[in-house]
Design an enzyme around this catalytic site. Structure first.
Site, PDB file in Angstrom:
ATOM      1  N   THR A 239       0.779  -1.344   0.071  1.00 32.97           N
ATOM      2  CA  THR A 239       0.551   0.692   0.102  1.00 32.97           C
ATOM      3  C   THR A 239       0.526   1.575   0.081  1.00 32.97           C
ATOM      4  O   THR A 239       2.149   0.736   0.164  1.00 32.97           O
ATOM      5  CB  THR A 239      -0.899   0.099   1.078  1.00 32.97           C
ATOM      6  OG1 THR A 239      -1.832   0.757   0.972  1.00 32.97           O
ATOM      7  CG2 THR A 239      -0.141   0.108   2.568  1.00 32.97           C
ATOM      8  N   CYS A 240       0.792   2.415  -0.341  1.00 37.43           N
ATOM      9  CA  CYS A 240       1.102   3.673  -0.244  1.00 37.43           C
ATOM     10  C   CYS A 240      -0.090   4.436   0.317  1.00 37.43           C
ATOM     11  O   CYS A 240      -1.086   4.622   0.728  1.00 37.43           O
ATOM     12  CB  CYS A 240       1.931   3.540  -1.731  1.00 37.43           C
ATOM     13  SG  CYS A 240       1.057   3.298  -3.561  1.00 37.43           S
TER      14      CYS A 240
END
Length: 281
Positions: A239-240
């Site tokens: 994720t980011c």
């Protein structure tokens, strides 16, 4: 065409294969979410480049979340307009080194297409070698429509509901590619409507740690980076901020030899926006 060393190719490999009729070269540059200038407004391109419109044709228009995957049918149609064939060999680059190109590489894998690689170091590496550039893309009017067929692979993508269901599972690890400050909530998010912090039980791996001057670090260096986490036989979710840099560390994990890898497509743009998501700082 000499078979490329997927998932990365060098500028020299690309130069040697640039005129191959099966090669499709895509510029997938976007501006960094944290950028404060227009440094990615460079108008130089590698010859024979086609523009991959990551923010337009290749994003889902049915959501306000940035950079979300389009439907397989929409992806297929947009690829055909770019002249991509079932037997094409795709090379993706961006003008920032390695930034948005891994996202596009991942998207093609999600759509079941494996003949795709990334130019390690992107346009800066090409220019550094003294290879020629042009000032325009290949016009669509000169491109014959392709026969690309999407074959959607759902295991490469997870939703917020899936993240909620596995975030306490010891057989799953969530890796966050944002900066350590954003992960801890001590730095502001570039999107002011988002909360600070991170998904519970996720760990911080800023995407900059797997890069060296715009290129991917060596396999041995990447294996050393991932060895500090307990990853044995685990499912890894990346994720980011908006699904772009998550794909950089997913690419790094792929090179390091890990499997069972997926991206939380909504990432923090979704999780940090919703009012009922659990958050740690």
């Amino acid at each position: 065409m000499k078979k490329p060393a997927f998932p990365l190719v060098s500028a020299t490999w690309l130069r040697d294969n640039l005129q191959d009729p099966k090669l499709v070269l895509l510029d997938a540059t976007i501006k960094k979410a944290t950028a404060t200038n227009a440094s990615n407004a460079d108008v130089s391109y590698i010859p024979n480049t086609r523009f991959f419109d990551l923010k337009g044709d290749f994003s889902n228009p049915e959501t306000t979340l940035p950079n979300m995957l389009p439907t397989p049918n929409a992806f297929e149609d947009a690829c055909r307009k770019l002249g991509i064939q079932q037997d094409s060999h795709i090379v993706i680059y961006d003008r920032l080194g390695i930034y948005s190109s891994p996202r596009v590489w991942w998207m093609f894998n999600v759509m079941g297409f494996e003949h795709v690689a990334i130019l390690d170091g992107g346009l800066p590496s090409w220019v550094e070698q003294g290879y020629p550039t042009e000032h325009s893309f290949t016009p669509l009017s000169k491109i014959t429509e392709g026969d690309f067929k999407a074959n959607y692979q759902p295991n490469f993508v997870v939703t917020k509901e899936q993240v909620l269901s596995v975030m306490h599972n010891k057989d799953v690890l969530i890796l966050d590619a944002r900066s350590a400050g954003r992960f801890k909530g001590t730095e502001p998010e570039p999107r002011t409507d988002l909360k600070g912090g991170h998904i519970p039980n996720s760990v911080s791996l800023p995407y900059t740690e797997v890069l060296n001057q715009g290129k991917m670090k060596s396999e041995a260096e990447l294996q050393n980076i991932f060895s500090r986490f307990d990853l044995e036989k685990k499912q890894l979710i990346f994720t980011c901020g908006s699904g772009i840099t998550a794909c950089i560390i997913l690419l790094a994990a792929t090179i390091a030899g890990y499997t069972k890898l997926s991206v939380y497509d909504g990432s923090w743009s979704e999780w940090g926006l919703l009012g009922d998501m659990p958050i740690e700082c």
